[in-house]
Design a protein around this motif. Sequence first.
Motif, mmCIF file in Angstrom:
data_model
loop_
_atom_site.group_PDB
_atom_site.id
_atom_site.type_symbol
_atom_site.label_atom_id
_atom_site.label_comp_id
_atom_site.label_asym_id
_atom_site.label_seq_id
_atom_site.Cartn_x
_atom_site.Cartn_y
_atom_site.Cartn_z
ATOM 1 N N VAL A 51 11.161 9.406 1.361
ATOM 2 C CA VAL A 51 9.903 8.827 1.831
ATOM 3 C C VAL A 51 10.150 7.519 2.597
ATOM 4 C CG1 VAL A 51 8.545 9.914 -0.011
ATOM 5 C CG2 VAL A 51 9.481 7.613 -0.374
ATOM 6 N N ILE A 52 11.183 6.786 2.209
ATOM 7 C CA ILE A 52 11.516 5.547 2.930
ATOM 8 C C ILE A 52 12.023 5.874 4.332
ATOM 9 C CG2 ILE A 52 13.150 3.612 3.024
ATOM 10 C CD1 ILE A 52 12.898 3.417 -0.024
ATOM 11 N N ARG A 53 12.880 6.893 4.452
ATOM 12 C CA ARG A 53 13.369 7.284 5.779
ATOM 13 C C ARG A 53 12.195 7.683 6.680
ATOM 14 N NH1 ARG A 53 17.349 10.564 2.696
ATOM 15 N NH2 ARG A 53 19.289 9.342 2.522
ATOM 16 N N THR A 54 11.267 8.440 6.108
ATOM 17 C CA THR A 54 10.099 8.860 6.899
ATOM 18 C C THR A 54 9.254 7.653 7.289
ATOM 19 O OG1 THR A 54 10.069 10.984 5.726
ATOM 20 C CG2 THR A 54 8.065 10.334 6.906
ATOM 21 N N GLY A 84 8.447 2.815 -11.365
ATOM 22 C CA GLY A 84 8.560 3.489 -10.073
ATOM 23 C C GLY A 84 8.221 2.552 -8.917
ATOM 24 N N ARG A 85 7.158 1.759 -9.081
ATOM 25 C CA ARG A 85 6.768 0.828 -8.022
ATOM 26 C C ARG A 85 7.874 -0.184 -7.736
ATOM 27 N NH1 ARG A 85 1.976 -2.117 -10.123
ATOM 28 N NH2 ARG A 85 1.889 -3.050 -8.024
ATOM 29 N N LEU A 86 8.447 -0.746 -8.800
ATOM 30 C CA LEU A 86 9.517 -1.734 -8.604
ATOM 31 C C LEU A 86 10.752 -1.082 -7.982
ATOM 32 C CD1 LEU A 86 10.656 -4.561 -8.929
ATOM 33 C CD2 LEU A 86 11.301 -3.965 -11.289
ATOM 34 N N SER A 87 11.115 0.104 -8.462
ATOM 35 C CA SER A 87 12.295 0.785 -7.941
ATOM 36 C C SER A 87 12.135 1.106 -6.462
ATOM 37 C CB SER A 87 12.538 2.071 -8.735
ATOM 38 O OG SER A 87 13.664 2.760 -8.222
ATOM 39 N N LEU A 88 10.961 1.636 -6.088
ATOM 40 C CA LEU A 88 10.729 1.975 -4.683
ATOM 41 C C LEU A 88 10.716 0.725 -3.798
ATOM 42 C CD1 LEU A 88 10.090 4.003 -2.486
ATOM 43 C CD2 LEU A 88 7.672 3.907 -3.155
ATOM 44 N N LEU A 89 10.109 -0.356 -4.287
ATOM 45 C CA LEU A 89 10.056 -1.582 -3.488
ATOM 46 C C LEU A 89 11.450 -2.169 -3.297
ATOM 47 C CD1 LEU A 89 8.379 -3.680 -2.021
ATOM 48 C CD2 LEU A 89 8.086 -4.893 -4.209
ATOM 49 N N VAL A 90 12.259 -2.160 -4.350
ATOM 50 C CA VAL A 90 13.624 -2.671 -4.228
ATOM 51 C C VAL A 90 14.410 -1.841 -3.219
ATOM 52 C CG1 VAL A 90 15.829 -2.967 -5.430
ATOM 53 C CG2 VAL A 90 13.699 -3.672 -6.535
ATOM 54 N N GLU A 102 0.829 -1.210 0.000
ATOM 55 C CA GLU A 102 0.000 0.000 0.000
ATOM 56 C C GLU A 102 0.858 1.253 0.000
ATOM 57 O OE1 GLU A 102 -2.524 -0.395 3.368
ATOM 58 O OE2 GLU A 102 -3.716 -2.045 2.501
ATOM 59 N N PHE A 103 1.960 1.191 0.762
ATOM 60 C CA PHE A 103 2.904 2.313 0.780
ATOM 61 C C PHE A 103 3.515 2.522 -0.606
ATOM 62 C CE2 PHE A 103 7.497 3.297 1.086
ATOM 63 C CZ PHE A 103 7.433 4.603 1.535
ATOM 64 N N SER A 137 4.516 5.995 -5.372
ATOM 65 C CA SER A 137 5.185 5.852 -6.672
ATOM 66 C C SER A 137 4.163 5.809 -7.786
ATOM 67 C CB SER A 137 6.039 4.577 -6.696
ATOM 68 O OG SER A 137 5.216 3.434 -6.539
ATOM 69 N N ARG A 138 4.678 6.049 -8.978
ATOM 70 C CA ARG A 138 3.834 6.022 -10.156
ATOM 71 C C ARG A 138 4.451 5.089 -11.199
ATOM 72 N NH1 ARG A 138 2.698 12.502 -11.143
ATOM 73 N NH2 ARG A 138 1.643 12.909 -9.139
ATOM 74 N N GLY A 139 3.589 4.373 -11.873
ATOM 75 C CA GLY A 139 4.037 3.502 -12.946
ATOM 76 C C GLY A 139 4.726 2.249 -12.426
#
Length: 493
Positions: free
Chosen positions: A100-103, A44-50, A33-34, A39-41
């Motif tokens: 956003v990950i640090r937060t 972006g979703r894969l990059s943020l999750l990694v 959900e985070f 993220s968009r697209g």
Amino acid sequence: MTVIERTAYPQFKQQPSEKELAELYTPTQEELEFINAKSRGSNGRLSLLVMLKTFQRLGYFPHLEFVPLLIINHLRSGLKLSSKVSAISSLRSRRRYMSVIRTYLNVKPYDNAAQQLVAQAIAVAAQVKDHPADLINVAIEELVKERYELPAFSTINRLAANIRSIANTRLFQRVGAGLSQTEQGYLDGLLLRESQQSVATLKLLKSPPKSATLSHMQELLAKFDQLMSFGDAERLLSGIAKSKVKSFAAQAKSLDISEFQDIKQSKRRTLLLCLLYQAQIKTRDHLVEMFLKRLQTIHTKAKAKLVKLREKHLTQTEALLGVLAQILVVSNDSLNDTALGQQVQSVLTCHGGSELLLLQCEEIAAYNSDNYFPLLWQFYSRYRKLLFGLVRSLDIRSTTQDQSLIAALTFVLEQEHRRGKWLSAGVDLSFISDKWRRLVVFTTGKTEVLVRQQLEICIFTYLAMELKTGDACVEGSETYADFRQELLSWGRV
């Protein structure tokens, strides 16, 4: 430079197992959900999750190029994305994802405040620890505890190396300033390639222990005398953690004379002093071990001698049993006491007479018991002088309130040069067994005297026993130190 593998700095496994992938890198529903919210697209979703899952695993953001492909594929399949979707995003997006990950994880970025925090922790640890990997681990632990992002390994490595160098330099200068001219000359003399046999050298400090033979015990005692001619090195190292002293000694042991010459004077002398101090400690340990081994060997040989004497007197035992059998036969055949006495006397006369037979009985009685103590002297006498010298070289103390053994040991040492058989019974021997007492204490009328030779062996035997059990200790030793010094005080429990 410290090798990263020697530290606790987190790293990827290049070939993680299926179990590790499932346990460490499978996103939860909350994390998904985070990801969808921040993220968009697909990219972006894969990059943020990694970035999220690798940060959770490592405590820092690795370059995506260095993330194992197995991890990326596992996360890609978790998002049900095509293999064509890349995990690499733009620099701008990456910076936003970091924020956003640090937060989300409530983690602070590594900044000046974090560096000061780490520097203080390393400075404190450097007073006790010396290995760079240990200092780096302290820094990592402190950052994790305060919820800071880990910096690059090279950053922590440089910081730890600089602080360690400053702390050690101050320590070397302090130790060097406390050395007298004589002590400085002694330490510098350790690096002489050629010296008199009675002068300590670097080679002597590094020499390993040998077996507990007579010549090796003599060599070890001579070595100890040379080492102690410097004096007690411990006083010059007061205030320095034992772990640091051991580390410096290990460094010194790994260097040869030419390598020492390339080191600054204050550091060189401190390393040599630590090596000398550790050599003094280890030599004390080796002296005690040789004492224990030699006493054990003496007892073992006496036991073996007793077995041989039993075998030797087996024929004599059979002969005496034959005499007894003849007397019993005569006793059955005799009609009166007078005739019995004459016949018994005849049997005894035929076998050498009653005095000879009584002497043989006493010998057999002595060697058919389990008491081998009377046989110890013949194996002890050869080592007597050396054992006295060895015990005199050590500061032996009791770790209990009972000081009777130490008092008896002092009494025996005072009588070393006596050659008479008897000593006055002016020492408390309440701690010895009845078996030893029958051998050591001799009563003539109402007066008790001590058998000198047996007393020496008895006291040394009990000393060996108490050194093994910890009831006696050696000052300046490590293995045989006073165990009470290692106990925590009630205030720290």
